[in-house]
Design an enzyme around this catalytic site. Sequence first.
Site, PDB file in Angstrom:
ATOM      1  N   GLU A   7       0.825  -1.208   0.000  1.00 20.10           N
ATOM      2  CA  GLU A   7       0.000   0.000   0.000  1.00 20.10           C
ATOM      3  C   GLU A   7       0.860   1.259   0.000  1.00 20.10           C
ATOM      4  OE1 GLU A   7      -3.188   0.082  -0.477  1.00 20.10           O
ATOM      5  OE2 GLU A   7      -3.302  -2.107  -0.507  1.00 20.10           O
ATOM      6  N   HIS A  56       2.181   2.304  -3.354  1.00 19.50           N
ATOM      7  CA  HIS A  56       1.309   3.159  -4.176  1.00 19.50           C
ATOM      8  C   HIS A  56       1.607   4.628  -3.912  1.00 19.50           C
ATOM      9  CE1 HIS A  56      -1.126   0.063  -5.969  1.00 19.50           C
ATOM     10  NE2 HIS A  56      -1.545  -0.416  -4.818  1.00 19.50           N
ATOM     11  N   GLU A  83      -0.592  -2.167  -9.539  1.00 22.22           N
ATOM     12  CA  GLU A  83      -0.545  -3.235  -8.542  1.00 22.22           C
ATOM     13  C   GLU A  83       0.761  -4.026  -8.649  1.00 22.22           C
ATOM     14  OE1 GLU A  83      -2.649  -3.756  -6.021  1.00 22.22           O
ATOM     15  OE2 GLU A  83      -3.629  -1.907  -6.720  1.00 22.22           O
TER      16      GLU A  83
END
Length: 475
Positions: free
Chosen positions: A336, A339, A415
Site C-alpha cells: 500500500e 502506491h 498493482e
Amino acid sequence: MGMWASLDAMWEMPAEKSIFGAVLLFSWTVYLWETFLAQRQRRIYKTTTHVPLELGQIMDSETFEKSRLYQLDKSNFSFWSGLYSEIEGTLILLFGGIPYLWRLSGRFCGCASFGPEYEITQSLVFLLLATLFSALTGLPWSLYNTFVIEEKHGFNQQTFGFFMKDAVKKFIVTQCILLPVSSLLLYIIKIGGEYFFIYAWLFTLVVSLVLVTIYADYIAPLFDKFTPLPEGKLKQDIEIMAKSIDFPLTKVYVVEGSKRSSHSNAYFYGFFKNKRIVLFDTLLEEYSVLNRDIWEESGMGPRNDGEGDNEEIKAKVKNKKQGCNNEEVLAVLGHELGHWKLGHTVKNIIISQVNSFLCFFLFAALIGRKELFAAFGFYDSHPTLIGLLIIFQFIFSPYNEVLSFCLTVLSRRFEFQADAFAKKLGKAKDLYSALIKLNKDNLGFPVSDWLFSMWHYSHPPLLERLQALENSKQD
C-alpha cells in the site's frame, strides 16, 4: 396518461429519435457484452471443480470448492440483478420516467409556494426523489446479497436491524452531502457565464479534496468504530517502515469491520504531512473475531506456543484461522505504501481531474443543444440538472466505457509496481503468503477467463502476482 404522452412525443422528430435510440442501443450493447463476459467466467466456475496442478501448493481442495461455489453464487446474483437494472433503466426511459419525476418534483415545490423560477429548489427535490427511488428498488437486492449469499458463505456479520439502521444512516448522510454540493454546483453553472465550466470544475476539485480529507475522520466513524492501534511490536514496526521511506505517518487505526463483514482490507489516507493508516480488524490475526472464537473453543491463545495441545485442535486453529501475522501485515502495508511512494495516488487524482475538466468542457459545448433535452422528453424546459444527467450519464456512456477499461489496465500495472516495491523492502516472502491467506479468507477464486479478467480485474489474478513475486522470495 402523462407518461404515455411523453412516450408518443418522444418519437415525433427524427433527431430526437436518433439520439434516444442510440442511447438505448448502446446501453443494451454494453449489457450484452458484460453478460457475454460473465458467462465465460461462469463457465470457469462450473467446470473447474478440481484444484489445478499449478495451484496445488497454495490452495487446498476444501477452500477451492468453497471459493468456487461462492463466486458462482455471486455471478448468478450479478446476472439477475444486472438484468433487472437494465430493464428498469430501459422502462424509465421508454415511459418518460425522468420528465415525469421532474414534473412531480415541480408539484411538490408548488405545494410549498416555489414556482418554476426556483429551478435549483426543484432540482434538489428531484435528486431527493430519484435517490429515494433508487434506494428502495435496490433494497431487496442488497438484502438478498447480504442475508442470503454473504450469510450462506460465512461473511455476513450483520443483523437485520443493524442493516436497516445502517441503510437509513447512509441515505441521510448521502443527502446531507449531495444536496448542498449539487445546489452550489448548479448555482455556479447558472452564474458562471461563458467560462462556467472552469469554475464548476474547480468547485468539484475542491469538494473532492475536502471529502477525501474529512471522510475517515468525520464520515466513516459514523458507521464504524476506529481505535488507535495499541502500542506494541506491530505499531513500532509500521512506524519504522513508514520512516524508512519518508512516509509522514501520524496515526495508525484499527477499524471494526467485523461487525459488518469478515472480508478484510487496509488503506491509508490524508494529504501532505498528515497521513494515517487504517487496518481492518479482520486483517489482523490477533484482532479477528473468528480467531477469538476459535481460541476460546480450543482453550489456546494467539501467543501460546500450543505445546501439549490436542493435535486435532491445533489443526482446527490452523485451518480456520483468519487474517495475517504481523510480518504479513507489514508486507501488505509495504504494498500500500508503494502506491504512495511511486506516486500512484497523485497520478490517479490527476487523471480524474483531467477527465473531470474535459467532461465539463464538453458539457458546456453540448448544454445548449435542445434536441438532447427533447430526446428525453424535455421540450419546453431545459433544466441544468437534467442536462448534467443526460450528458454525463447517457451521452458520455461510450467514452466512460473506454476510460473505465483504460483505468483498469492502468490499475493492474500499478498493482504489479506496488508488489515490486514491497519486494524492495524485503517483504516478498511475507507478501506471497499474505496474498494466499487473503485470497483464502475472502474466498477469491484463483482461476479466471482471460477476457473477463482483462476487462474487469483492477488487480492482477492471484497466480500472476505470485509468479511475479516467486523469483525474489526471501528465504
